[in-house]
Design a protein around this motif. Sequence first.
Motif, PDB file in Angstrom:
ATOM      1  N   LEU A 281       0.804  -1.217   0.000  1.00 24.97           N
ATOM      2  CA  LEU A 281       0.000   0.000   0.000  1.00 24.97           C
ATOM      3  C   LEU A 281       0.844   1.277   0.000  1.00 24.97           C
ATOM      4  O   LEU A 281       0.295   2.382  -0.039  1.00 24.97           O
ATOM      5  CB  LEU A 281      -0.951   0.001   1.204  1.00 24.97           C
ATOM      6  N   ARG A 282       2.156   1.109   0.045  1.00 27.36           N
ATOM      7  CA  ARG A 282       3.054   2.246  -0.089  1.00 27.36           C
ATOM      8  C   ARG A 282       3.662   2.320  -1.489  1.00 27.36           C
ATOM      9  O   ARG A 282       4.420   3.237  -1.799  1.00 27.36           O
ATOM     10  CB  ARG A 282       4.176   2.154   0.962  1.00 27.36           C
ATOM     11  N   ASP A 283       3.323   1.358  -2.318  1.00 26.13           N
ATOM     12  CA  ASP A 283       3.836   1.335  -3.685  1.00 26.13           C
ATOM     13  C   ASP A 283       3.112   2.393  -4.519  1.00 26.13           C
ATOM     14  O   ASP A 283       1.871   2.402  -4.583  1.00 26.13           O
ATOM     15  CB  ASP A 283       3.610  -0.053  -4.299  1.00 26.13           C
ATOM     16  N   PRO A 284       3.848   3.306  -5.132  1.00 24.22           N
ATOM     17  CA  PRO A 284       3.224   4.414  -5.880  1.00 24.22           C
ATOM     18  C   PRO A 284       2.258   3.954  -6.966  1.00 24.22           C
ATOM     19  O   PRO A 284       1.234   4.599  -7.204  1.00 24.22           O
ATOM     20  CB  PRO A 284       4.425   5.149  -6.485  1.00 24.22           C
ATOM     21  N   VAL A 285       2.572   2.848  -7.625  1.00 29.31           N
ATOM     22  CA  VAL A 285       1.709   2.356  -8.698  1.00 29.31           C
ATOM     23  C   VAL A 285       0.369   1.894  -8.137  1.00 29.31           C
ATOM     24  O   VAL A 285      -0.701   2.230  -8.655  1.00 29.31           O
ATOM     25  CB  VAL A 285       2.384   1.202  -9.471  1.00 29.31           C
ATOM     26  N   LEU A 286       0.418   1.118  -7.041  1.00 32.39           N
ATOM     27  CA  LEU A 286      -0.818   0.640  -6.425  1.00 32.39           C
ATOM     28  C   LEU A 286      -1.613   1.802  -5.835  1.00 32.39           C
ATOM     29  O   LEU A 286      -2.843   1.849  -5.958  1.00 32.39           O
ATOM     30  CB  LEU A 286      -0.513  -0.396  -5.340  1.00 32.39           C
ATOM     31  N   VAL A 287      -0.919   2.734  -5.204  1.00 30.78           N
ATOM     32  CA  VAL A 287      -1.590   3.911  -4.626  1.00 30.78           C
ATOM     33  C   VAL A 287      -2.353   4.659  -5.716  1.00 30.78           C
ATOM     34  O   VAL A 287      -3.521   5.041  -5.534  1.00 30.78           O
ATOM     35  CB  VAL A 287      -0.570   4.848  -3.953  1.00 30.78           C
ATOM     36  N   LYS A 288      -1.725   4.853  -6.868  1.00 27.92           N
ATOM     37  CA  LYS A 288      -2.359   5.559  -7.988  1.00 27.92           C
ATOM     38  C   LYS A 288      -3.605   4.814  -8.460  1.00 27.92           C
ATOM     39  O   LYS A 288      -4.657   5.421  -8.703  1.00 27.92           O
ATOM     40  CB  LYS A 288      -1.360   5.704  -9.135  1.00 27.92           C
ATOM     41  N   LYS A 289      -3.496   3.492  -8.560  1.00 29.08           N
ATOM     42  CA  LYS A 289      -4.636   2.699  -9.039  1.00 29.08           C
ATOM     43  C   LYS A 289      -5.790   2.711  -8.045  1.00 29.08           C
ATOM     44  O   LYS A 289      -6.961   2.763  -8.439  1.00 29.08           O
ATOM     45  CB  LYS A 289      -4.180   1.262  -9.314  1.00 29.08           C
ATOM     46  N   LEU A 290      -5.477   2.674  -6.757  1.00 26.14           N
ATOM     47  CA  LEU A 290      -6.532   2.727  -5.745  1.00 26.14           C
ATOM     48  C   LEU A 290      -7.239   4.075  -5.770  1.00 26.14           C
ATOM     49  O   LEU A 290      -8.468   4.150  -5.620  1.00 26.14           O
ATOM     50  CB  LEU A 290      -5.955   2.454  -4.357  1.00 26.14           C
ATOM     51  N   ARG A 291      -6.468   5.133  -5.952  1.00 25.24           N
ATOM     52  CA  ARG A 291      -7.079   6.461  -6.014  1.00 25.24           C
ATOM     53  C   ARG A 291      -7.940   6.620  -7.256  1.00 25.24           C
ATOM     54  O   ARG A 291      -8.938   7.336  -7.244  1.00 25.24           O
ATOM     55  CB  ARG A 291      -5.995   7.540  -5.940  1.00 25.24           C
ATOM     56  N   GLU A 292      -7.564   5.940  -8.322  1.00 33.25           N
ATOM     57  CA  GLU A 292      -8.389   5.966  -9.532  1.00 33.25           C
ATOM     58  C   GLU A 292      -9.728   5.283  -9.281  1.00 33.25           C
ATOM     59  O   GLU A 292     -10.705   5.557  -9.976  1.00 33.25           O
ATOM     60  CB  GLU A 292      -7.652   5.285 -10.688  1.00 33.25           C
ATOM     61  N   GLN A 293      -9.759   4.391  -8.299  1.00 38.08           N
ATOM     62  CA  GLN A 293     -10.994   3.714  -7.914  1.00 38.08           C
ATOM     63  C   GLN A 293     -11.797   4.523  -6.891  1.00 38.08           C
ATOM     64  O   GLN A 293     -12.833   4.065  -6.408  1.00 38.08           O
ATOM     65  CB  GLN A 293     -10.671   2.334  -7.335  1.00 38.08           C
TER      66      GLN A 293
END
Length: 328
Positions: A281-293
């Motif tokens: 959950l600190r990975d920038p790629v995953l963070v970006k995808k979660l925020r897109e959701q």
Amino acid sequence: MHSFIKQLAIYTCLIFACLGPLSSNAQEYPAKSITIIVPFSVGGGVDTVARLLGEKLKESLGQSIIVDNKPGGSGMIGALAVVKANPDGYTLLLGSAGETAINPFVYKTKMQYSPSKDLAPISLITKIPNVLIVNANSPFKSIGDIVTFAKNNPGKLSYSSSGVGNPQHLNGELLDELAGTEMIHVPYKGAAGQIIDVTSGNVDMTFVSYSGAKNFIESGRVRAIAFTSAKRQDFSPNVPTINEYKPLQSYELENWFGLFAPANTPEPILQKINSEVTKALRDPVLVKKLREQGGQPAPMTTQQFSEFLKKESIVYGRVVEKAKITAE
């Protein structure tokens, strides 16, 4: 002295002998694929988050992550499958607030498990605020407009949700409670219907996840009035929160997704999963995808998540009891 040292050595060996298998299990975990049960259909918000998280955990844990959808029963069928699973860390639940914190108050006699007793909290994954939307041609431009109309016209303003007793329904009930209004709740079986009927004018407004409403907002078919969270969201900073309207400054009620294991799963395994989830959950790629959701990553320790669940259950329980919501 030699005798004391000998006895101490024996006791030490006995202690490590007792602790050995548990520590070994944690060190060896995972030795095979892990199944994350999603208690909702493929393509929904919980399913999407489970698959995004699963991709990162597969990389860090070196094992396949299988997402198994078991929809039905307001999320309780999938949750019950996890409750009955072997408590070894290989069957997990990616659950939402409904089946883990709200349903015990709504389905008092139908619940076949106790979330607080039968599930072990691992970590909160993401908070998902709902957004209040109206038809693009609606005269309502702010939460103040809505409250003023609702107070002057009891029972004439309607709002839709994706079901009885879920966070969207509770959003409306909390608004009624704090504003002193009487709106009509219109439950649907999914986000598509509840939004379409806002665009067609069959209902005045709806509470829905931002990801569900995003295309409608961007195409100009609906207007975003306010988020149900305590603070504005950085993925849509121009949309205010309901609590920015002073008469409703105590308003806050969000949905959220979290990871759980069956009760009695060994603590070292819970901590290992928690550690990997926190890193993911600190990975920038995953963070970006979660925020897109429409979500905000929100990793917690197992203890923090446990305390969070207790507090959220109190909030949800109070709203349910006050509004006399039941699905018995």
